[in-house]
Design a protein around this motif. Sequence first.
Motif, PDB file in Angstrom:
ATOM      1  N   ILE A  93      81.539  -1.144 103.944  1.00  0.00           N
ATOM      2  CA  ILE A  93      82.960  -1.700 103.933  1.00  0.00           C
ATOM      3  C   ILE A  93      83.729  -0.345 104.297  1.00  0.00           C
ATOM      4  O   ILE A  93      83.843   0.714 104.013  1.00  0.00           O
ATOM      5  CB  ILE A  93      83.393  -2.110 102.605  1.00  0.00           C
ATOM      6  CG1 ILE A  93      82.248  -3.154 102.247  1.00  0.00           C
ATOM      7  CG2 ILE A  93      84.615  -2.471 102.869  1.00  0.00           C
ATOM      8  CD1 ILE A  93      82.288  -4.496 103.234  1.00  0.00           C
ATOM      9  N   THR A  94      84.558  -0.617 105.361  1.00  0.00           N
ATOM     10  CA  THR A  94      85.509   0.154 105.949  1.00  0.00           C
ATOM     11  C   THR A  94      86.907  -0.420 105.144  1.00  0.00           C
ATOM     12  O   THR A  94      87.194  -1.659 105.574  1.00  0.00           O
ATOM     13  CB  THR A  94      85.745   0.368 107.629  1.00  0.00           C
ATOM     14  OG1 THR A  94      84.393   0.538 108.176  1.00  0.00           O
ATOM     15  CG2 THR A  94      86.634   1.295 107.802  1.00  0.00           C
ATOM     16  N   PRO A  95      87.507   0.540 104.663  1.00  0.00           N
ATOM     17  CA  PRO A  95      88.845  -0.072 103.834  1.00  0.00           C
ATOM     18  C   PRO A  95      89.817  -0.489 105.123  1.00  0.00           C
ATOM     19  O   PRO A  95      89.721   0.272 105.994  1.00  0.00           O
ATOM     20  CB  PRO A  95      89.369   1.031 102.990  1.00  0.00           C
ATOM     21  CG  PRO A  95      88.472   2.200 103.434  1.00  0.00           C
ATOM     22  CD  PRO A  95      87.212   1.874 104.117  1.00  0.00           C
ATOM     23  N   ASN A  96      90.590  -1.765 105.011  1.00  0.00           N
ATOM     24  CA  ASN A  96      91.472  -1.959 105.977  1.00  0.00           C
ATOM     25  C   ASN A  96      92.522  -0.506 106.577  1.00  0.00           C
ATOM     26  O   ASN A  96      92.607  -0.645 107.663  1.00  0.00           O
ATOM     27  CB  ASN A  96      92.187  -3.024 105.552  1.00  0.00           C
ATOM     28  CG  ASN A  96      91.357  -4.285 105.418  1.00  0.00           C
ATOM     29  OD1 ASN A  96      90.241  -4.286 106.111  1.00  0.00           O
ATOM     30  ND2 ASN A  96      91.935  -5.380 104.824  1.00  0.00           N
ATOM     31  N   GLY A  97      92.847   0.140 105.478  1.00  0.00           N
ATOM     32  CA  GLY A  97      93.874   1.141 105.835  1.00  0.00           C
ATOM     33  C   GLY A  97      93.137   2.186 106.569  1.00  0.00           C
ATOM     34  O   GLY A  97      93.815   3.046 107.291  1.00  0.00           O
ATOM     35  N   LEU A  98      91.812   2.278 106.868  1.00  0.00           N
ATOM     36  CA  LEU A  98      90.987   3.335 107.644  1.00  0.00           C
ATOM     37  C   LEU A  98      90.321   2.555 108.851  1.00  0.00           C
ATOM     38  O   LEU A  98      89.426   3.065 109.225  1.00  0.00           O
ATOM     39  CB  LEU A  98      90.124   3.898 106.818  1.00  0.00           C
ATOM     40  CG  LEU A  98      90.733   4.997 105.656  1.00  0.00           C
ATOM     41  CD1 LEU A  98      89.803   5.533 104.858  1.00  0.00           C
ATOM     42  CD2 LEU A  98      91.581   5.984 106.125  1.00  0.00           C
ATOM     43  N   SER A 172      84.039   0.359 112.691  1.00  0.00           N
ATOM     44  CA  SER A 172      84.288   0.280 111.343  1.00  0.00           C
ATOM     45  C   SER A 172      83.543  -1.218 110.888  1.00  0.00           C
ATOM     46  O   SER A 172      82.860  -1.861 112.006  1.00  0.00           O
ATOM     47  CB  SER A 172      85.883  -0.177 111.177  1.00  0.00           C
ATOM     48  OG  SER A 172      86.698   1.105 111.439  1.00  0.00           O
ATOM     49  N   CYS A 173      83.603  -1.684 109.590  1.00  0.00           N
ATOM     50  CA  CYS A 173      82.843  -3.061 109.241  1.00  0.00           C
ATOM     51  C   CYS A 173      83.533  -3.614 108.207  1.00  0.00           C
ATOM     52  O   CYS A 173      84.002  -2.785 107.319  1.00  0.00           O
ATOM     53  CB  CYS A 173      81.393  -2.347 108.837  1.00  0.00           C
ATOM     54  SG  CYS A 173      80.291  -3.600 108.359  1.00  0.00           S
ATOM     55  N   GLY A 174      83.784  -4.727 108.237  1.00  0.00           N
ATOM     56  CA  GLY A 174      84.552  -5.507 106.994  1.00  0.00           C
ATOM     57  C   GLY A 174      84.030  -6.842 106.769  1.00  0.00           C
ATOM     58  O   GLY A 174      82.812  -7.343 107.385  1.00  0.00           O
ATOM     59  N   ASN A 227      88.414  -8.091 104.757  1.00  0.00           N
ATOM     60  CA  ASN A 227      88.225  -7.501 103.556  1.00  0.00           C
ATOM     61  C   ASN A 227      89.036  -8.099 102.234  1.00  0.00           C
ATOM     62  O   ASN A 227      89.819  -7.491 101.568  1.00  0.00           O
ATOM     63  CB  ASN A 227      88.379  -5.728 103.722  1.00  0.00           C
ATOM     64  CG  ASN A 227      87.104  -5.212 104.346  1.00  0.00           C
ATOM     65  OD1 ASN A 227      86.021  -5.848 104.264  1.00  0.00           O
ATOM     66  ND2 ASN A 227      87.709  -3.955 104.963  1.00  0.00           N
ATOM     67  N   GLY A 228      88.910  -9.356 102.515  1.00  0.00           N
ATOM     68  CA  GLY A 228      89.813 -10.079 101.376  1.00  0.00           C
ATOM     69  C   GLY A 228      91.232 -10.405 101.550  1.00  0.00           C
ATOM     70  O   GLY A 228      91.895 -11.352 100.686  1.00  0.00           O
ATOM     71  N   GLU A 229      91.873  -9.767 102.279  1.00  0.00           N
ATOM     72  CA  GLU A 229      93.512 -10.133 102.478  1.00  0.00           C
ATOM     73  C   GLU A 229      93.348 -10.309 103.844  1.00  0.00           C
ATOM     74  O   GLU A 229      92.582 -10.212 104.663  1.00  0.00           O
ATOM     75  CB  GLU A 229      94.189  -8.954 102.002  1.00  0.00           C
ATOM     76  CG  GLU A 229      93.907  -7.751 103.055  1.00  0.00           C
ATOM     77  CD  GLU A 229      94.558  -6.304 102.664  1.00  0.00           C
ATOM     78  OE1 GLU A 229      95.306  -6.376 101.685  1.00  0.00           O
ATOM     79  OE2 GLU A 229      94.185  -5.359 103.159  1.00  0.00           O
ATOM     80  N   LYS A 230      94.665 -11.103 104.149  1.00  0.00           N
ATOM     81  CA  LYS A 230      95.183 -11.273 105.612  1.00  0.00           C
ATOM     82  C   LYS A 230      94.868 -10.072 106.583  1.00  0.00           C
ATOM     83  O   LYS A 230      94.992  -8.893 106.056  1.00  0.00           O
ATOM     84  CB  LYS A 230      96.330 -11.846 105.522  1.00  0.00           C
ATOM     85  CG  LYS A 230      96.840 -13.223 105.075  1.00  0.00           C
ATOM     86  CD  LYS A 230      96.363 -14.472 105.733  1.00  0.00           C
ATOM     87  CE  LYS A 230      96.249 -15.657 105.030  1.00  0.00           C
ATOM     88  NZ  LYS A 230      97.885 -16.100 104.750  1.00  0.00           N
TER      89      LYS A 230
ATOM     90  N   GLY B  91      86.758 -14.795 100.903  1.00  0.00           N
ATOM     91  CA  GLY B  91      85.714 -13.947 101.009  1.00  0.00           C
ATOM     92  C   GLY B  91      85.232 -13.541  99.299  1.00  0.00           C
ATOM     93  O   GLY B  91      85.916 -13.985  98.250  1.00  0.00           O
ATOM     94  N   ILE B  92      84.695 -12.355  99.263  1.00  0.00           N
ATOM     95  CA  ILE B  92      84.364 -11.852  97.992  1.00  0.00           C
ATOM     96  C   ILE B  92      84.893 -10.362  97.686  1.00  0.00           C
ATOM     97  O   ILE B  92      84.956  -9.899  96.714  1.00  0.00           O
ATOM     98  CB  ILE B  92      82.591 -11.682  97.684  1.00  0.00           C
ATOM     99  CG1 ILE B  92      82.122 -10.880  98.575  1.00  0.00           C
ATOM    100  CG2 ILE B  92      82.298 -13.211  97.770  1.00  0.00           C
ATOM    101  CD1 ILE B  92      80.516 -10.670  98.261  1.00  0.00           C
ATOM    102  N   ILE B  93      85.464  -9.559  98.733  1.00  0.00           N
ATOM    103  CA  ILE B  93      85.709  -8.362  98.662  1.00  0.00           C
ATOM    104  C   ILE B  93      87.141  -8.202  98.086  1.00  0.00           C
ATOM    105  O   ILE B  93      87.982  -9.097  98.774  1.00  0.00           O
ATOM    106  CB  ILE B  93      85.643  -7.492  99.853  1.00  0.00           C
ATOM    107  CG1 ILE B  93      84.222  -7.297 100.099  1.00  0.00           C
ATOM    108  CG2 ILE B  93      86.394  -6.113  99.678  1.00  0.00           C
ATOM    109  CD1 ILE B  93      83.320  -6.520  99.182  1.00  0.00           C
TER     110      ILE B  93
END
Lengths: 415, 415
Positions: A93-98, A172-174, A227-230, B91-93
Amino acid sequence: MKDHSLLSRRTILRRSTAIPAASIALGGSAFAQSSSSPPGIPESMKIPGGPFVNPPYGVPSAFEKDVVRVLPSAPNPFPTGSRSPLQSLYGIITPNGLFFERHHAGVPTINPDQHRLMVHGLVERPLVLDMEDIVRFPSVSKIHFLECSGNSSSQYVGPSGKTAQEIHGLLSCGEWTGVKLSTILAEVGVKPKAKWILAEGADAAAMTRSIPMDLAMSEGILVYAQNGEKLRPEQGYPLRLLLPGVEGNMNIKWLRRLKVGEKPFYTREETSKYTDILPDGSSYEFTFAMDVKSVILSPSGGQKIRTGYHEITGVAWTGHGRIKGVDVSTDGGRTWRQAVLQEPVLSKALTRFRLPWQWDGAPTIIQSRAIDEAGRIQPTRKKLVERRGPNYVYHYNAIQSWKVSDSGEVSNVHA
Amino acid sequence: MKDHSLLSRRTILRRSTAIPAASIALGGSAFAQSSSSPPGIPESMKIPGGPFVNPPYGVPSAFEKDVVRVLPSAPNPFPTGSRSPLQSLYGIITPNGLFFERHHAGVPTINPDQHRLMVHGLVERPLVLDMEDIVRFPSVSKIHFLECSGNSSSQYVGPSGKTAQEIHGLLSCGEWTGVKLSTILAEVGVKPKAKWILAEGADAAAMTRSIPMDLAMSEGILVYAQNGEKLRPEQGYPLRLLLPGVEGNMNIKWLRRLKVGEKPFYTREETSKYTDILPDGSSYEFTFAMDVKSVILSPSGGQKIRTGYHEITGVAWTGHGRIKGVDVSTDGGRTWRQAVLQEPVLSKALTRFRLPWQWDGAPTIIQSRAIDEAGRIQPTRKKLVERRGPNYVYHYNAIQSWKVSDSGEVSNVHA
């Protein structure tokens, strides 16, 4: 040193002597803890910690301030993207900030309450949907990589770029959540002769690409969360297209329009750009899928390693399904060993691989070579360049070679 | 309205009339686009977007400013945690910025260069490891949920709390990367009579818990990264213990010490707290695993819905392996339908479930009931309270009931 010990005992002892005398010490009675007056209690245990509640939206540790996205290393008066710090990332997982960025006219600010998606053209019931409509449709969540088709392109020419981030960071990957494009297309009723869809972004570039109906129907997702958020603004907030495994620019951000038609629309971004120029000057059009690829991230360019045990680790991915295997060479490609793939191995997602390695201190070259379930195998750079000729810009997927010098410095080379 | 249309055509038409006249309009010729002067071009297409490159470490859209962690709803002069906005997640993250927090003496600031992990007690070769040592060991990456054992505890008493975040928000899920505890224990050589491990945090609470050797060896991970990046400070930066599926407080943050022993250490946090008090006043000790549980997040408390199509969606989880199924009732528990589980369904991870629903506008109660692969099934609140008596505080896992009023308002009730 015991045989089963992974790290050298000598190394640990040498390193632990660097611990201040007032702190914890290794071995014997000095190691025994007493709850009344234990040796080496760190400062963090003597006073209460920081604010009881962190910012409502949290941020990384200040000690990680250098783990950020960067601009491409080549000078560019109009930077249009930033790259993920791959060598400082873990798992898949790539965090959204990165998450890497690539945009053609900056990042628009779009009020989701005012955003609309038009679906028209060869359809029975043209529709205009607002975001509240869209999120009411049945949704799916999928983990997929996203890669700019120009990622790693500097490697066609020479060993340009120092770190994995600089060379391969348009990746990246999400976990994406959204409505299947097929669900929306069923809602509007696609006419029988419809074969292509134009997707248009609401940015000032009016970024547009043509998508074959089969591709749209099979895996396309209208994504509103990552990644879970908008979605983040630079990722297309409030709505983007996701075509898993397909070159980044087709995953239209700030999606405002889908026009269904009979033929490709031959937009600027699929004629003057994003074609693959062959040696004779003609071009491949519509080369969508990103090919099988991998890169070792540790050790990787810009790092310095010590002799002894290392876990070689990196990521592999393919636009053609699942990664089947990753071979790793620690002798410049003479011999290869099979790396362990971290489960779950997901289709069109980054796959983390790992392989134990004892470095003896001699200079060498380390490489990874991915194979996917479609039987595709990552080529050497030499073979890729021979096959593609001097004009190719996109879809570089050759084996990355990292040289380890006798001093342990790791650098980008063409083996 | 066509039968196969998910959203009501009337609804869409009514809503689309709210689009300003200068903007896109639905149907007929007004819908045709012209690239020279198309109707309804949004402002975002007329001027270049914001800064070409966003902050090196990105942040959410300003339009999502209300999607944040919150304090518990009950007044507390010393807040010790914050809750994830579950009803706004997909999702789940759980993104790291929204991951729930729970700490016992604030969030310490720890310089990773100075951090040490001691491993001692009944071991052959006691060790002091720094972070550089630790990350050199072979690592694993796993997606697992984390839940405070006190999550949802207000529901033992009455329908307290309005939203899923307020009631159940001490729950999150991430991809964790670290070194298996069994790897480190092999390195130090656990003595035969060793049966328990004390784990101690470097915070001012010196948070300590005893962990059975079997549990430590089977699944324990010394985690240094979460969702791709290094741990956040409030999650234990630079090192925490992860015991998948086990109550949150045992996943010791800011981990500095592992002491191997013969018996449990009976620390404050496992004697005066985190025991389960039975009706006769005696206590269950060491109730580690979080039980099977689920909650519908959309629609959920505090939301207001319209008649027509909805996708009921939520998350299910269990400390006993994989979720096997989630049943959903939209009539207060009289009938149940099986929800679709989003793949991949991972062990001890959140599992997203979805079920289509047409709401006819009549008041009703919606509920979800999870079943795990160990055969455990989520109980009704009535049965749970009957069985556990009035003194229980932790491990609440009863079925959540959301009432939908005739005006579409969703609220927390005890059905």
